[in-house]
Design a protein around this motif. Structure first.
Motif, mmCIF file in Angstrom:
data_model
loop_
_atom_site.group_PDB
_atom_site.id
_atom_site.type_symbol
_atom_site.label_atom_id
_atom_site.label_comp_id
_atom_site.label_asym_id
_atom_site.label_seq_id
_atom_site.Cartn_x
_atom_site.Cartn_y
_atom_site.Cartn_z
ATOM 1 N N LYS A 197 0.982 -1.056 0.044
ATOM 2 C CA LYS A 197 0.017 0.065 -0.188
ATOM 3 C C LYS A 197 0.750 1.329 -0.011
ATOM 4 O O LYS A 197 0.199 2.458 0.028
ATOM 5 C CB LYS A 197 -0.958 0.119 1.256
ATOM 6 N N GLY A 198 2.261 0.942 -0.098
ATOM 7 C CA GLY A 198 3.049 2.320 -0.166
ATOM 8 C C GLY A 198 3.494 2.970 1.201
ATOM 9 O O GLY A 198 4.027 4.009 0.939
ATOM 10 N N TRP A 199 2.809 2.424 2.211
ATOM 11 C CA TRP A 199 3.093 3.137 3.440
ATOM 12 C C TRP A 199 4.633 3.206 3.774
ATOM 13 O O TRP A 199 5.035 4.385 4.355
ATOM 14 C CB TRP A 199 2.511 2.456 4.618
ATOM 15 N N LEU A 200 5.401 2.276 3.426
ATOM 16 C CA LEU A 200 6.797 2.479 3.572
ATOM 17 C C LEU A 200 7.499 3.698 3.173
ATOM 18 O O LEU A 200 8.205 4.366 3.727
ATOM 19 C CB LEU A 200 7.374 1.155 3.208
ATOM 20 N N TRP A 201 7.287 3.832 1.795
ATOM 21 C CA TRP A 201 7.852 4.980 1.237
ATOM 22 C C TRP A 201 7.393 6.125 1.605
ATOM 23 O O TRP A 201 8.238 7.029 1.615
ATOM 24 C CB TRP A 201 7.647 4.931 -0.416
ATOM 25 N N GLY A 202 6.085 6.253 1.988
ATOM 26 C CA GLY A 202 5.431 7.632 2.743
ATOM 27 C C GLY A 202 6.239 7.717 4.057
ATOM 28 O O GLY A 202 6.686 8.984 4.452
ATOM 29 N N TRP A 203 6.258 6.857 4.756
ATOM 30 C CA TRP A 203 7.016 7.046 6.064
ATOM 31 C C TRP A 203 8.552 7.589 5.831
ATOM 32 O O TRP A 203 8.848 8.382 6.768
ATOM 33 C CB TRP A 203 7.226 5.543 6.756
ATOM 34 N N LYS A 204 9.139 6.786 4.706
ATOM 35 C CA LYS A 204 10.698 7.259 4.792
ATOM 36 C C LYS A 204 10.697 8.592 4.165
ATOM 37 O O LYS A 204 11.600 9.455 4.665
ATOM 38 C CB LYS A 204 11.243 6.225 3.666
ATOM 39 N N LYS A 205 9.691 9.025 3.416
ATOM 40 C CA LYS A 205 9.655 10.185 2.803
ATOM 41 C C LYS A 205 9.396 11.471 3.748
ATOM 42 O O LYS A 205 9.971 12.458 3.851
ATOM 43 C CB LYS A 205 8.675 10.506 1.537
ATOM 44 N N SER B 94 1.124 9.168 8.967
ATOM 45 C CA SER B 94 0.040 10.324 8.624
ATOM 46 C C SER B 94 -0.672 10.725 10.049
ATOM 47 O O SER B 94 -0.956 11.882 9.919
ATOM 48 C CB SER B 94 -1.174 9.735 7.588
ATOM 49 N N ASP B 95 -0.830 10.009 10.947
ATOM 50 C CA ASP B 95 -1.344 10.513 12.387
ATOM 51 C C ASP B 95 -0.306 11.342 12.913
ATOM 52 O O ASP B 95 -0.606 11.673 14.139
ATOM 53 C CB ASP B 95 -1.884 9.271 13.088
ATOM 54 N N LYS B 96 0.815 11.876 12.331
ATOM 55 C CA LYS B 96 2.058 12.381 12.975
ATOM 56 C C LYS B 96 2.613 11.829 14.400
ATOM 57 O O LYS B 96 3.471 12.342 14.825
ATOM 58 C CB LYS B 96 1.556 13.674 13.636
ATOM 59 N N LYS B 97 2.390 10.532 14.303
ATOM 60 C CA LYS B 97 3.125 9.677 15.423
ATOM 61 C C LYS B 97 4.375 9.009 14.650
ATOM 62 O O LYS B 97 4.347 8.630 13.775
ATOM 63 C CB LYS B 97 2.309 8.745 16.044
ATOM 64 N N PRO B 98 5.547 8.721 15.416
ATOM 65 C CA PRO B 98 6.464 8.005 14.774
ATOM 66 C C PRO B 98 6.344 6.674 14.403
ATOM 67 O O PRO B 98 5.549 5.955 14.998
ATOM 68 C CB PRO B 98 7.557 7.969 16.197
#
Length: 161
Positions: free
Chosen positions: A83-91, A97-101
Motif C-alpha cells: 500500500k506504499g506506507w513504507l515509502w511515505g514513512w521514509k519520505k 500520517s497521524d503524526k506519530k513516529p
C-alpha cells in the motif's frame, strides 16, 4: 544475465506480546530442489518485530539481485509495502500520517535498500490455514521462541507494543 526467481515464505511468533519471539523463513530457488530454512529470535520482543525480521533476514541472505515472490501471513508487513506506507514513512522521516513516529523504525529503515536490490512481490497468506510452508515457518519460529538462550532484541522498546 537473467535474475534468479526465488520464492520466500516467512513467519514470526511471540510467546506473549511482548515476550520471547522467533522468526523463520523458507527460501526456494524456483525450478530447483534448492531449499533453505532460516530462523532466529529474541528474548523480549514483539510479534510484529519477528514478522519483519523474517523478511529482512530472508532478503538479506540472497547473494545477488533476485526476482522474489514473498509470502507472509503478516498484514502489517504486507500492507506497509503493497500500500506504499513504507515509502511515505521514509519520505516523512519515519512519521506516520497521524503524526506519530513509526514503530519498529530500526527495522523498517533496513527494508528499502533490500527492496531496491531485489524485485519483490509481496503476497499475503492466511496464517494457520494449512499452507505447508507457512505451517513449517510457524513451527520453526515457535520452536526458536521457546528456547532459553535467546539474545536480546537491541531495537525493542516498550513504545513499540
Amino acid at each position: 544475465m537473467r535474475m534468479k526467481n526465488v520464492t520466500i515464505y516467512t513467519d514470526g511468533s511471540c510467546l506473549g506480546n511482548p515476550g520471547p519471539g522467533g522468526w523463520a523463513a523458507i527460501l526456494q530457488l524456483d525450478g530447483t530442489e534448492h531449499r533453505r530454512e532460516l530462523s532466529g529470535g529474541a528474548r523480549l520482543t514483539t510479534n510484529n518485530r519477528m514478522e519483519l525480521n523474517a523478511v529482512l533476514e530472508a532478503l538479506g541472505t540472497l547473494r545477488e539481485p533476485c526476482a522474489v515472490a514473498l509470502y507472509t501471513d503478516s498484514q502489517y508487513v504486507c500492507h506497509a509495502v503493497s500500500k506504499g506506507w513504507l515509502w511515505g514513512w521514509k519520505k516523512k522521516n519515519w512519521i506516520k500520517s497521524d503524526k506519530k513516529p513509526v514503530k519498529n523504525v530500526d527495522l523498517w529503515r533496513r527494508l528499502p535498500a533490500l527492496l531496491q536490490r531485489h524485485e519483490v512481490t509481496f503476497h499475503w497468506l492466511r496464517g494457520h490455514a494449512g499452507h505447508a510452508e507457512n505451517e513449517r515457518c510457524d513451527e520453526l519460529a515457535r520452536s526458536v521462541a521457546a528456547r532459553a538462550d535467546l539474545p536480546e532484541d537491541a531495537g525493542f522498546s516498550p513504545e513499540n507494543v
